[in-house]
Design a protein around this motif. Structure first.
Motif, PDB file in Angstrom:
ATOM      1  N   THR A   1       0.862  -1.168   0.000  1.00  9.82           N
ATOM      2  CA  THR A   1       0.000   0.000   0.000  1.00  9.82           C
ATOM      3  C   THR A   1       0.903   1.223   0.000  1.00  9.82           C
ATOM      4  O   THR A   1       1.501   1.570   1.014  1.00  9.82           O
ATOM      5  CB  THR A   1      -0.920   0.020   1.240  1.00  9.82           C
ATOM      6  N   TYR A   2       1.005   1.850  -1.168  1.00 10.38           N
ATOM      7  CA  TYR A   2       1.935   2.954  -1.332  1.00 10.38           C
ATOM      8  C   TYR A   2       1.216   4.278  -1.508  1.00 10.38           C
ATOM      9  O   TYR A   2       0.123   4.341  -2.081  1.00 10.38           O
ATOM     10  CB  TYR A   2       2.814   2.763  -2.571  1.00 10.38           C
ATOM     11  N   VAL A   3       1.868   5.347  -1.057  1.00 11.63           N
ATOM     12  CA  VAL A   3       1.521   6.691  -1.500  1.00 11.63           C
ATOM     13  C   VAL A   3       2.815   7.375  -1.907  1.00 11.63           C
ATOM     14  O   VAL A   3       3.890   7.053  -1.399  1.00 11.63           O
ATOM     15  CB  VAL A   3       0.816   7.526  -0.409  1.00 11.63           C
ATOM     16  N   VAL A   4       2.707   8.280  -2.838  1.00 11.14           N
ATOM     17  CA  VAL A   4       3.847   9.112  -3.226  1.00 11.14           C
ATOM     18  C   VAL A   4       3.640  10.491  -2.608  1.00 11.14           C
ATOM     19  O   VAL A   4       2.540  11.034  -2.626  1.00 11.14           O
ATOM     20  CB  VAL A   4       3.959   9.215  -4.759  1.00 11.14           C
ATOM     21  N   VAL A   5       4.713  11.024  -2.038  1.00 12.88           N
ATOM     22  CA  VAL A   5       4.664  12.311  -1.351  1.00 12.88           C
ATOM     23  C   VAL A   5       5.525  13.308  -2.112  1.00 12.88           C
ATOM     24  O   VAL A   5       6.632  12.977  -2.554  1.00 12.88           O
ATOM     25  CB  VAL A   5       5.175  12.180   0.103  1.00 12.88           C
ATOM     26  N   ALA A   6       5.011  14.525  -2.273  1.00 13.26           N
ATOM     27  CA  ALA A   6       5.779  15.615  -2.891  1.00 13.26           C
ATOM     28  C   ALA A   6       5.743  16.808  -1.953  1.00 13.26           C
ATOM     29  O   ALA A   6       4.663  17.285  -1.589  1.00 13.26           O
ATOM     30  CB  ALA A   6       5.184  15.980  -4.245  1.00 13.26           C
ATOM     31  N   ALA A   7       6.914  17.265  -1.526  1.00 14.53           N
ATOM     32  CA  ALA A   7       7.019  18.423  -0.628  1.00 14.53           C
ATOM     33  C   ALA A   7       7.756  19.538  -1.362  1.00 14.53           C
ATOM     34  O   ALA A   7       8.914  19.370  -1.748  1.00 14.53           O
ATOM     35  CB  ALA A   7       7.753  18.029   0.649  1.00 14.53           C
TER      36      ALA A   7
ATOM     37  N   GLY B   1       2.026  17.400  -0.811  1.00 15.03           N
ATOM     38  CA  GLY B   1       0.938  16.705  -1.484  1.00 15.03           C
ATOM     39  C   GLY B   1       1.113  15.202  -1.355  1.00 15.03           C
ATOM     40  O   GLY B   1       2.237  14.693  -1.419  1.00 15.03           O
ATOM     41  N   VAL B   2       0.003  14.495  -1.148  1.00 14.27           N
ATOM     42  CA  VAL B   2       0.019  13.043  -0.998  1.00 14.27           C
ATOM     43  C   VAL B   2      -0.875  12.444  -2.068  1.00 14.27           C
ATOM     44  O   VAL B   2      -2.039  12.832  -2.205  1.00 14.27           O
ATOM     45  CB  VAL B   2      -0.458  12.626   0.405  1.00 14.27           C
ATOM     46  N   SER B   3      -0.342  11.483  -2.813  1.00 17.49           N
ATOM     47  CA  SER B   3      -1.062  10.894  -3.938  1.00 17.49           C
ATOM     48  C   SER B   3      -2.145   9.931  -3.470  1.00 17.49           C
ATOM     49  O   SER B   3      -2.178   9.533  -2.302  1.00 17.49           O
ATOM     50  CB  SER B   3      -0.077  10.126  -4.825  1.00 17.49           C
ATOM     51  N   PRO B   4      -3.021   9.516  -4.374  1.00 18.26           N
ATOM     52  CA  PRO B   4      -3.894   8.380  -4.068  1.00 18.26           C
ATOM     53  C   PRO B   4      -3.055   7.129  -3.833  1.00 18.26           C
ATOM     54  O   PRO B   4      -1.879   7.065  -4.213  1.00 18.26           O
ATOM     55  CB  PRO B   4      -4.750   8.234  -5.333  1.00 18.26           C
ATOM     56  N   VAL B   5      -3.643   6.113  -3.235  1.00 17.75           N
ATOM     57  CA  VAL B   5      -2.939   4.864  -2.941  1.00 17.75           C
ATOM     58  C   VAL B   5      -2.674   4.098  -4.229  1.00 17.75           C
ATOM     59  O   VAL B   5      -3.534   4.018  -5.116  1.00 17.75           O
ATOM     60  CB  VAL B   5      -3.768   4.003  -1.969  1.00 17.75           C
ATOM     61  N   VAL B   6      -1.465   3.547  -4.338  1.00 22.12           N
ATOM     62  CA  VAL B   6      -1.136   2.609  -5.422  1.00 22.12           C
ATOM     63  C   VAL B   6      -0.656   1.322  -4.760  1.00 22.12           C
ATOM     64  O   VAL B   6      -0.127   1.336  -3.651  1.00 22.12           O
ATOM     65  CB  VAL B   6      -0.058   3.168  -6.375  1.00 22.12           C
ATOM     66  N   ASP B   7      -0.849   0.204  -5.432  1.00 21.37           N
ATOM     67  CA  ASP B   7      -0.534  -1.082  -4.803  1.00 21.37           C
ATOM     68  C   ASP B   7       0.622  -1.820  -5.461  1.00 21.37           C
ATOM     69  O   ASP B   7       0.844  -3.000  -5.222  1.00 21.37           O
ATOM     70  CB  ASP B   7      -1.772  -1.986  -4.778  1.00 21.37           C
TER      71      ASP B   7
ATOM     72  N   VAL C   1      -1.785  17.853   2.008  1.00 20.94           N
ATOM     73  CA  VAL C   1      -3.093  17.716   1.362  1.00 20.94           C
ATOM     74  C   VAL C   1      -3.093  16.432   0.544  1.00 20.94           C
ATOM     75  O   VAL C   1      -2.184  16.197  -0.255  1.00 20.94           O
ATOM     76  CB  VAL C   1      -3.386  18.922   0.444  1.00 20.94           C
ATOM     77  N   ARG C   2      -4.103  15.612   0.752  1.00 21.80           N
ATOM     78  CA  ARG C   2      -4.262  14.407  -0.057  1.00 21.80           C
ATOM     79  C   ARG C   2      -4.948  14.754  -1.360  1.00 21.80           C
ATOM     80  O   ARG C   2      -5.860  15.590  -1.412  1.00 21.80           O
ATOM     81  CB  ARG C   2      -5.084  13.353   0.694  1.00 21.80           C
ATOM     82  N   PHE C   3      -4.519  14.105  -2.417  1.00 20.67           N
ATOM     83  CA  PHE C   3      -5.168  14.325  -3.706  1.00 20.67           C
ATOM     84  C   PHE C   3      -6.649  13.958  -3.580  1.00 20.67           C
ATOM     85  O   PHE C   3      -7.005  12.886  -3.086  1.00 20.67           O
ATOM     86  CB  PHE C   3      -4.516  13.457  -4.782  1.00 20.67           C
ATOM     87  N   GLY C   4      -7.517  14.856  -4.035  1.00 18.11           N
ATOM     88  CA  GLY C   4      -8.949  14.624  -3.953  1.00 18.11           C
ATOM     89  C   GLY C   4      -9.614  15.408  -2.842  1.00 18.11           C
ATOM     90  O   GLY C   4     -10.838  15.581  -2.854  1.00 18.11           O
ATOM     91  N   GLU C   5      -8.854  15.905  -1.871  1.00 18.49           N
ATOM     92  CA  GLU C   5      -9.451  16.691  -0.791  1.00 18.49           C
ATOM     93  C   GLU C   5      -9.958  18.038  -1.298  1.00 18.49           C
ATOM     94  O   GLU C   5     -10.930  18.578  -0.781  1.00 18.49           O
ATOM     95  CB  GLU C   5      -8.425  16.941   0.322  1.00 18.49           C
ATOM     96  N   ASP C   6      -9.279  18.596  -2.280  1.00 20.26           N
ATOM     97  CA  ASP C   6      -9.635  19.915  -2.805  1.00 20.26           C
ATOM     98  C   ASP C   6      -9.717  19.846  -4.326  1.00 20.26           C
ATOM     99  O   ASP C   6      -8.798  20.259  -5.031  1.00 20.26           O
ATOM    100  CB  ASP C   6      -8.576  20.939  -2.367  1.00 20.26           C
ATOM    101  N   PRO C   7     -10.836  19.333  -4.857  1.00 17.65           N
ATOM    102  CA  PRO C   7     -10.951  19.176  -6.310  1.00 17.65           C
ATOM    103  C   PRO C   7     -10.799  20.482  -7.069  1.00 17.65           C
ATOM    104  O   PRO C   7     -10.209  20.515  -8.154  1.00 17.65           O
ATOM    105  CB  PRO C   7     -12.365  18.590  -6.485  1.00 17.65           C
ATOM    106  N   VAL C   8     -11.331  21.573  -6.505  1.00 17.20           N
ATOM    107  CA  VAL C   8     -11.219  22.860  -7.193  1.00 17.20           C
ATOM    108  C   VAL C   8      -9.758  23.287  -7.288  1.00 17.20           C
ATOM    109  O   VAL C   8      -9.282  23.731  -8.332  1.00 17.20           O
ATOM    110  CB  VAL C   8     -12.052  23.931  -6.458  1.00 17.20           C
ATOM    111  N   GLY C   9      -9.047  23.140  -6.170  1.00 13.89           N
ATOM    112  CA  GLY C   9      -7.633  23.496  -6.174  1.00 13.89           C
ATOM    113  C   GLY C   9      -6.845  22.641  -7.153  1.00 13.89           C
ATOM    114  O   GLY C   9      -5.961  23.142  -7.867  1.00 13.89           O
ATOM    115  N   ILE C  10      -7.135  21.340  -7.180  1.00 14.65           N
ATOM    116  CA  ILE C  10      -6.451  20.442  -8.114  1.00 14.65           C
ATOM    117  C   ILE C  10      -6.736  20.851  -9.547  1.00 14.65           C
ATOM    118  O   ILE C  10      -5.839  20.895 -10.396  1.00 14.65           O
ATOM    119  CB  ILE C  10      -6.896  18.985  -7.883  1.00 14.65           C
TER     120      ILE C  10
END
Length: 400
Positions: free
Chosen positions: A198-204, A264-270, A296-305
């Protein structure tokens, strides 16, 4: 490699001391073997590990003895190059530095027992022996410091090299250049990550070029049971995090400590074949994080994304939507935009907006009506509200 301690000026040693040194040098090989045996007996690492061979340990002990004894005979500190070689060798062999230093202490004690015994047998005056002791300690310190400096330099070089190699592997995974399953297994093993999980990719985002925003993040996540691997890019620090038995929420919470960066934190990848697209999504999420910092997790702020993904197109759209406000005085324009931003944040409530802005609710309603009149956008029409939200998000991104 040079010593940390400056060499003492040359002195002319007493004749009896030169004779003593000559006698000790004649048996230095045997003395080295005695010292090596004592090191094995008294230092647990040397007794239990095969990292240092018997021949290597004896040779090191002989060089240490020879350095001190020759220095006493010459009345000056010699070349400590053998100490540097020992420090480098021990670091490459993985011997802990405290164990090496302990071995040096044992060796010096054993050597000085021989010096004292030989001096006593030769009837050398006590004051000569005491002076010699001080000189020998200086020489021993030079040898030890030179060894430790070489050890630390070697360890630092190895850590930097391994970190560079590991960082390169992270980029290989994130760039999607690993397509062969066998190679992927090998890369995962080198990174200390499972191939599937169960992975997430993080970008700071970086506050300054070349300076990691999440310094020390790997051991911090490890305390949660999360394995991770990181890479520093020109504008962002990126990482692959194996969530393991914890949750993505806990990972986000750990990353958000002190609001130290826009993350930013990506959706989960497996699977490790998935992080390429996930990195893009994590970077988009980072662009929507608060300017003061936070995750911020991807999907929390659709407008911002959507605003971040739209790039120049959304920026141009925002200029068209908010352009009619440009004819107002700067303070007036700011007041209208600020009121709309707060109104959106609080869910469209005039009373809550008034509380945030410390004004009356009717003042808020009046400003919103003026906004509608100026822009031609209605706040009771969902499509207009969506367009205004995108415009405000583009404006916020431009400010940050």
């Amino acid at each position: 490699m040079t010593s940390l301690r400056p060499a003492a000026p040359a002195t002319d040693p007493p004749p009896e001391l030169r004779d003593l040194a000559t006698a000790l040098l004649a048996s230095v090989e045997a003395s080295g073997a005695v010292v090596a045996r004592r090191v094995r007996e008294r230092i647990p690492f040397y007794a239990e590990s095969g990292a240092v061979t018997e021949a290597d340990l004896v040779a090191s002990c002989v060089e240490n003895l020879r350095f001190v004894i020759e220095g006493l005979a010459a009345g000056q500190i010699g070349d400590p190059a053998p100490a540097a070689a020992t420090g480098t060798g021990r670091a490459l062999a993985g011997v802990p530095l405290p164990a090496v230093l302990a071995a040096y202490r044992v060796g010096f004690g054993a050597m000085w027992e021989q010096v004292a015994a030989e001096a006593r047998d030769r009837g050398i005056p006590a004051e000569v022996v005491l002076a010699t002791t001080a000189d020998a300690m200086v020489m021993h310190d030079v040898f030890t410091e030179t060894m430790a400096a070489a050890y630390n330099a070697t360890v630092t070089e190895r850590v930097l090299r391994e970190e560079a190699e590991r960082s390169s592997l992270v980029e290989t995974v994130l760039s999607g250049t690993v397509v062969d399953r066998r190679t992927l297994w090998e890369v995962a093993d080198l990174l200390g990550l499972p191939v599937s999980g169960t992975y997430v990719v993080v970008a700071a985002l970086l506050a300054a070029p070349g300076r990691a925003s999440l310094a020390g993040v790997e051991p911090e996540l490890a305390r949660l049971g999360c394995r991770s691997a990181w890479r520093l890019l020109p504008q962002v620090q990126v990482g692959i995090v194996d969530v393991g038995t914890t949750s993505v929420e806990r990972v986000v919470e750990a990353l958000t400590v002190d609001g130290r960066a826009r993350i930013g934190v990506s959706p989960v990848v497996d699977d490790l074949t998935g992080p390429t697209r996930a990195l893009e999504l994590a970077r988009l999420a980072a662009a929507t994080a608060p300017a003061a910092g936070g995750a911020v997790r991807f999907g929390e702020d659709p407008v911002g994304i959507a605003a971040a993904a739209g790039g120049d197109v959304v920026a141009r759209m925002a200029d068209d939507i908010l352009g009619p406000l440009d004819g107002l005085a700067e303070a007036d324009r700011y007041s209208l935009v600020e009121t709309l931003e707060v109104w959106v944040e609080v869910g469209g409530s005039a009373s809550k907006t008034a509380q945030r802005l410390s004004c009356h609710a009717n003042t808020v309603r009046h400003r919103l009506r003026r906004f509608e009149e100026r822009t031609g956008r209605r706040l009771d029409r969902p499509r207009d509200v969506a367009a205004l939200c995108l415009a405000l998000e583009a404006l916020r991104s431009r400010r940050s």
